[in-house]
Design a protein around this motif. Sequence first.
Motif, PDB file in Angstrom:
ATOM      1  N   ILE A   1      40.720  39.554  29.694  1.00  0.00           N
ATOM      2  CA  ILE A   1      40.026  40.010  30.905  1.00  0.00           C
ATOM      3  C   ILE A   1      40.988  40.771  31.813  1.00  0.00           C
ATOM      4  CG2 ILE A   1      38.889  39.219  33.020  1.00  0.00           C
ATOM      5  CD1 ILE A   1      37.688  36.941  31.291  1.00  0.00           C
ATOM      6  N   GLU A   2      42.202  40.275  31.976  1.00  0.00           N
ATOM      7  CA  GLU A   2      43.196  40.969  32.799  1.00  0.00           C
ATOM      8  C   GLU A   2      43.548  42.331  32.213  1.00  0.00           C
ATOM      9  OE1 GLU A   2      45.761  37.309  34.772  1.00  0.00           O
ATOM     10  OE2 GLU A   2      46.161  37.878  32.686  1.00  0.00           O
ATOM     11  N   ARG A   3      43.707  42.383  30.903  1.00  0.00           N
ATOM     12  CA  ARG A   3      44.005  43.664  30.246  1.00  0.00           C
ATOM     13  C   ARG A   3      42.880  44.658  30.458  1.00  0.00           C
ATOM     14  NH1 ARG A   3      45.414  41.060  24.559  1.00  0.00           N
ATOM     15  NH2 ARG A   3      47.305  39.970  25.167  1.00  0.00           N
ATOM     16  N   SER A   4      41.665  44.209  30.241  1.00  0.00           N
ATOM     17  CA  SER A   4      40.503  45.091  30.405  1.00  0.00           C
ATOM     18  C   SER A   4      40.394  45.586  31.839  1.00  0.00           C
ATOM     19  CB  SER A   4      39.219  44.363  30.008  1.00  0.00           C
ATOM     20  OG  SER A   4      39.213  44.108  28.632  1.00  0.00           O
ATOM     21  N   SER A   5      40.664  44.709  32.784  1.00  0.00           N
ATOM     22  CA  SER A   5      40.609  45.091  34.193  1.00  0.00           C
ATOM     23  C   SER A   5      41.662  46.152  34.523  1.00  0.00           C
ATOM     24  CB  SER A   5      40.810  43.857  35.069  1.00  0.00           C
ATOM     25  OG  SER A   5      40.824  44.216  36.429  1.00  0.00           O
ATOM     26  N   LEU A   6      42.859  45.981  34.006  1.00  0.00           N
ATOM     27  CA  LEU A   6      43.927  46.951  34.234  1.00  0.00           C
ATOM     28  C   LEU A   6      43.565  48.301  33.614  1.00  0.00           C
ATOM     29  CD1 LEU A   6      46.741  47.715  35.255  1.00  0.00           C
ATOM     30  CD2 LEU A   6      47.663  46.786  33.115  1.00  0.00           C
TER      31      LEU A   6
END
Length: 93
Positions: free
Chosen positions: A14-19
Motif C-alpha cells: 500500500i505504501e509503495r502504491s501510494s508513493l
Amino acid sequence: MNGISKTLNDMTLIERSSLLDTVADALEATAEEAEGEGDVRFVANSVCIANTIRGFSGELGPHDLRAAELLLEQGIMLVHQFANRAKPRGMVH
C-alpha cells in the motif's frame, strides 16, 4: 515528515502504491502546466513516465522494485527540473 525514510523494499504494498501514485500525480500536474506554456517535449516525457509508473502501481512485486525505483527517480527529477527551470520571458507570477 517526522520519521525515518523507508526504501521501497521496506514499504508495504500500500505504501509503495501510494508513493507511485503521488509521483505520477505530480508528473501529470506539471505536464498540464507545461502544456499551458507550450512545452510539448516536457508534456510528452512527463506523461510517458507517469503512465509507466501507473502501470507498475497495481502489480508491484519484489522483482519489480529496482525498475520502480529508477522510474521514481526519473519522475521526481523531471518534476524538480520543471519547478526549477528558468521561466520564459514575459511570464510573471
